[in-house]
Design an enzyme around this catalytic site. Structure first.
Site, mmCIF file in Angstrom:
data_model
loop_
_atom_site.group_PDB
_atom_site.id
_atom_site.type_symbol
_atom_site.label_atom_id
_atom_site.label_comp_id
_atom_site.label_asym_id
_atom_site.label_seq_id
_atom_site.Cartn_x
_atom_site.Cartn_y
_atom_site.Cartn_z
ATOM 1 N N ASP A 192 -2.910 -1.538 9.756
ATOM 2 C CA ASP A 192 -3.224 -1.682 8.073
ATOM 3 C C ASP A 192 -3.217 -2.946 7.748
ATOM 4 O OD1 ASP A 192 -1.384 0.887 8.007
ATOM 5 O OD2 ASP A 192 -0.120 0.002 7.953
ATOM 6 N N LYS A 208 0.709 -1.389 0.507
ATOM 7 C CA LYS A 208 -0.175 0.107 0.316
ATOM 8 C C LYS A 208 1.653 1.111 0.406
ATOM 9 C CE LYS A 208 1.305 1.364 4.640
ATOM 10 N NZ LYS A 208 1.708 3.170 4.836
HETATM 11 O O1 C5P Z 1 -1.114 -1.425 14.775
HETATM 12 P P1 C5P Z 1 0.042 -1.435 14.890
HETATM 13 O O2 C5P Z 1 1.158 -2.708 15.713
HETATM 14 O O3 C5P Z 1 1.023 -1.115 13.463
HETATM 15 O O4 C5P Z 1 1.097 -0.199 15.111
HETATM 16 C C1 C5P Z 1 2.159 0.085 14.781
HETATM 17 C C2 C5P Z 1 2.463 1.130 16.051
HETATM 18 O O5 C5P Z 1 2.586 2.150 15.146
HETATM 19 C C3 C5P Z 1 1.667 0.933 17.495
HETATM 20 O O6 C5P Z 1 2.635 0.727 18.410
HETATM 21 C C4 C5P Z 1 1.456 2.573 17.775
HETATM 22 O O7 C5P Z 1 2.595 2.867 18.308
HETATM 23 C C5 C5P Z 1 1.699 3.789 16.697
HETATM 24 N N1 C5P Z 1 0.209 3.500 16.024
HETATM 25 C C6 C5P Z 1 -0.283 4.502 16.621
HETATM 26 N N2 C5P Z 1 -2.021 4.828 15.676
HETATM 27 C C7 C5P Z 1 -2.023 4.040 15.063
HETATM 28 C C8 C5P Z 1 -1.742 2.970 14.273
HETATM 29 C C9 C5P Z 1 -0.167 2.875 14.790
HETATM 30 O O8 C5P Z 1 -0.146 5.212 17.525
HETATM 31 N N3 C5P Z 1 -3.369 4.175 14.665
#
Ligand code: C5P
Length: 291
Positions: free
Chosen positions: A144, A11
């Site tokens: 994502d 993406k």
């Molecule tokens: O959800 P994911 O594990 O991909 O997110 C990785 C990190 O990115 C999270 O631990 C957080 O620190 C940050 N994040 C965030 N807000 C979001 C998506 C991700 O703060 N909407």
């Protein structure tokens, strides 16, 4: 044994705005996301009768030792969550991932693989999960993943779980450049908490340009609030943008939390020419179109 092959497209974030910090510690986002033809391919075999096996290799069949091939891999975790949620017994699963999407790039490589495993297992098992619960399961894997399950073009809000498909007929052409370093997503989010962006995206204006096939003006509307923070950490990001623009891109921008940068081109020939002239250095360079 049942088998299926699934594609896992990367993406791009055509826009990325951070609206604030949420009580759950995540950030409230507003993004325009686009799936592209740069993709991993995944073969899933279920009911193998054996132990779980996960193989990650490059397109030439060489193993990729830097990518964990166990429960640390999001694709493995997606499979566990699928069997837990559906109650379907896991009677042996083998997953083979041919990786083309670079890691630590902001291209959602790991999320795309997890989404492909969820879609693939759901199809293999007779679609026990409808789109909404499948998307909710995706959100449990990572922010994502709901977009990666849906694909195409979408306005994505919340922490990434609110995915509204957007119809966009003209095909867009991109060159994606991935430098050899990665950027920590968590560190960029933390830096964004104390930084007021000088410029924020106007996603509706961008969509109007893209719908008209007006790549020239669309290029000026690309905007990612992470980018200035990433350029401070890694000035190379700014240099890659300049190189893409010098090769004829209508606009260039970092995707997600980086470190990959993409250029938007007016057509496939211009993009492929730029791709050839940018290859040969330490950066990985790919042509991709919207899918
Ligand atoms: O959800 P994911 O594990 O991909 O997110 C990785 C990190 O990115 C999270 O631990 C957080 O620190 C940050 N994040 C965030 N807000 C979001 C998506 C991700 O703060 N909407």
């Amino acid at each position: 044994m049942k088998t299926i092959r699934v594609l896992a497209p990367a993406k791009l974030n055509l826009t990325l705005d951070i609206l604030g910090l949420r009580p759950d510690g995540y950030h409230e986002l507003d993004m325009l996301m686009q799936a592209v033809s740069l993709c991993d391919s995944i073969e899933i075999a279920a009911d193998t009768g054996g132990a779980r096996a996960l193989i990650c290799e490059d397109p030439a069949g060489n193993p990729l030792p830097d990518i964990p091939a166990d429960e640390r891999n999001l694709a493995w975790r997606a499979a566990d969550l699928f069997f837990q949620k559906t109650g379907i017994p896991d009677s042996g699963l083998s997953i083979r991932i041919v990786k083309r999407i670079p890691a630590q790039a902001g291209l959602a490589g790991g999320s795309a693989d997890a989404a492909a495993v969820l879609r693939g297992l759901n199809a293999l098992c007779g679609k026990p999960l409808r789109p909404k619960p499948l998307s909710e399961l995706g959100a449990d894997c990572g922010s994502d993943v709901p977009f990666c399950i849906r694909g195409g073009t979408a306005r994505v809000r919340g922490r990434g779980e609110r995915v509204r498909p957007v119809r966009l007929d003209p095909v867009q052409h991109y060159v994606i450049v991935k430098p050899p370093f990665g950027i920590s997503t968590a560190a960029l989010y933390a830096a964004s908490d104390t930084h007021v962006p000088a410029r924020r995206p106007d996603t509706d204006a961008l969509l109007r340009c893209l719908r008209q096939g007006d790549a020239e003006n669309a290029g000026a509307q690309l905007c990612n609030v992470f980018e200035p923070l990433a350029v401070q950490l890694h000035p190379e990001i700014g240099q890659i943008k300049e190189a893409l623009l010098a090769c004829g891109a209508c606009g260039a921008q970092m995707t997600g939390s980086g470190s990959a940068v993409f250029g938007l081109f007016s057509g496939p020939d211009a993009a492929k020419r730029a791709c050839e002239s940018l290859k040969g250095g330490e950066n990985a360079v790919f042509y991709a179109h919207s899918v």
